[in-house]
Design an enzyme around this catalytic site. Structure first.
Site, PDB file in Angstrom:
ATOM      1  N   CYS A  74       0.841  -1.199   0.000  1.00  0.00           N
ATOM      2  CA  CYS A  74       0.000   0.000   0.000  1.00  0.00           C
ATOM      3  C   CYS A  74       0.873   1.244   0.000  1.00  0.00           C
ATOM      4  CB  CYS A  74      -0.940  -0.002   1.211  1.00  0.00           C
ATOM      5  SG  CYS A  74      -1.960   1.479   1.312  1.00  0.00           S
ATOM      6  N   CYS A 118      -0.464   4.045   2.210  1.00  0.00           N
ATOM      7  CA  CYS A 118      -0.237   3.864   3.647  1.00  0.00           C
ATOM      8  C   CYS A 118       1.205   4.178   4.033  1.00  0.00           C
ATOM      9  CB  CYS A 118      -0.536   2.428   4.053  1.00  0.00           C
ATOM     10  SG  CYS A 118      -2.107   1.781   3.491  1.00  0.00           S
ATOM     11  N   ASP A 119       2.163   3.756   3.213  1.00  0.00           N
ATOM     12  CA  ASP A 119       3.556   3.745   3.637  1.00  0.00           C
ATOM     13  C   ASP A 119       4.477   4.681   2.866  1.00  0.00           C
ATOM     14  OD1 ASP A 119       2.898   1.751   5.493  1.00  0.00           O
ATOM     15  OD2 ASP A 119       3.157   0.180   3.997  1.00  0.00           O
TER      16      ASP A 119
END
Length: 322
Positions: free
Chosen positions: A148, A151-152
């Site tokens: 993701c 997300c990261d």
């Protein structure tokens, strides 16, 4: 960006509850089903699963959902879905099902918080990212390997990252990663991408994005953190070591349907449904990526969820009538 809201589940002994309609999953399919079912006054209960908003909530910007000409954040869209469903009486709980018994009605669904008996069930459990299954991948997950970018990506400021895949998601996430990374190198096992033309144009024109064709990853290298990847050219057989700080994998998804194996008719892991979202068990409907191996779009998942709820309503109405 908005955050998904959840109804608190009181800490108590496991309980048994009986509901008219239970929806498993809180992505576009599940929350659209909840909206339609709530408007039909079925008081649907939605179990969120482990990801509030489903996979769509992890997408930074969704540009192809109707009604948002400038795009909309995935989490924001999920929050809007939830608010609209709750306005009409749907209830969303942060809970996950781990087993089901579809042999008789009411259907029995065992969850982390107890047993739920449901007169009608809508399955909208979505799908999960496919892993490469190569040495070092599992050990480096969370230490440089991610599924993701939204997300990261922030953790890779001014770092070099690798993206694996050639579809829409790979390019969308790769373009997002250019906000942080110093370079984004896309590895694809073929000579051409599967992504849409608009995304391809953006990616090819972006100064931070590079492409390596006909190449697969064979190992993730690094101890405490990712330091590189070993690669293989599928045409020449040549092996190489490519230095990188991060590996982002976007090679597809597998449907989250294991708990229904042996109880519902399935094909390649996807639940088989007819044009009315009926599964092979009367009173059980499925929608979204758990039952869609072809389109796998937010808008199609939402449409399937709406259809499933409409059919579930008709199913209950027929029972009442007769």
């Amino acid at each position: 960006m908005s955050e998904m809201r959840i109804s608190p589940v009181p800490a108590s002994e496991p309980e048994t509850r009986h509901v008219k309609l239970l929806i498993l999953g809180s992505g576009p399919a599940g929350l659209s089903a909840a909206l339609y079912a709530a408007r039909a006054e079925l008081a649907p209960l939605v179990l969120s699963g482990t990801e509030l908003g489903g996979q769509a909530s992890l997408t930074f910007t969704i540009e192809n959902y109707p009604g948002f000409p400038q795009g909309v954040g995935g989490a924001e869209l999920g929050d809007l879905f939830q608010k609209q469903a709750e306005r009409f009486g749907a209830k969303v709980e942060f809970d996950s099902a781990y087993s089901v018994d579809l042999s008789q009605r009411p259907f029995k669904v065992s969850t982390d918080n107890g047993l739920i008996l449901a007169d009608v069930l809508i399955i909208a459990t979505g799908a999960s990212p496919i892993q490469l299954q190569i040495p070092g991948e599992k050990e480096s997950t969370g230490k440089g390997v991610s599924y993701c970018g939204t997300c990261d990506g922030w953790f890779f400021k001014d770092k070099k990252v690798v993206v694996v895949g050639g579809g829409d998601t790979a390019l969308e996430e790769g373009l997002f990663l250019t906000r942080f990374a110093s370079s984004v190198t896309v590895f694809h096992r073929r000579e051409s991408l599967r992504a849409g033309a608009v995304l391809q144009k953006r990616a090819f024109e972006h100064p931070k994005m590079k492409f390596i064709w006909n190449t697969v990853l064979t190992e993730v290298v690094g101890q405490e953190k990712v330091e590189g990847v070993r690669t293989k050219n599928v045409k020449t057989g040549e092996d190489d070591l490519f230095p990188t700080d991060g590996v982002f994998v976007f090679v597809g998804h597998t449907p989250n349907t294991r708990m229904f194996e042996g109880q519902l008719e399935m094909e390649n892991g996807y639940i088989k449904v007819d044009e009315h979202m009926n599964t092979s068990v009367a009173g059980v409907f499925a929608a979204g990526e758990a039952a869609d191996p072809h389109f796998r779009q937010v808008v199609t998942s939402a449409g399937m969820g709406a259809a499933a709820a409409i059919e579930a309503t008709h199913f209950l109405e027929r029972e009442t009538k007769y």
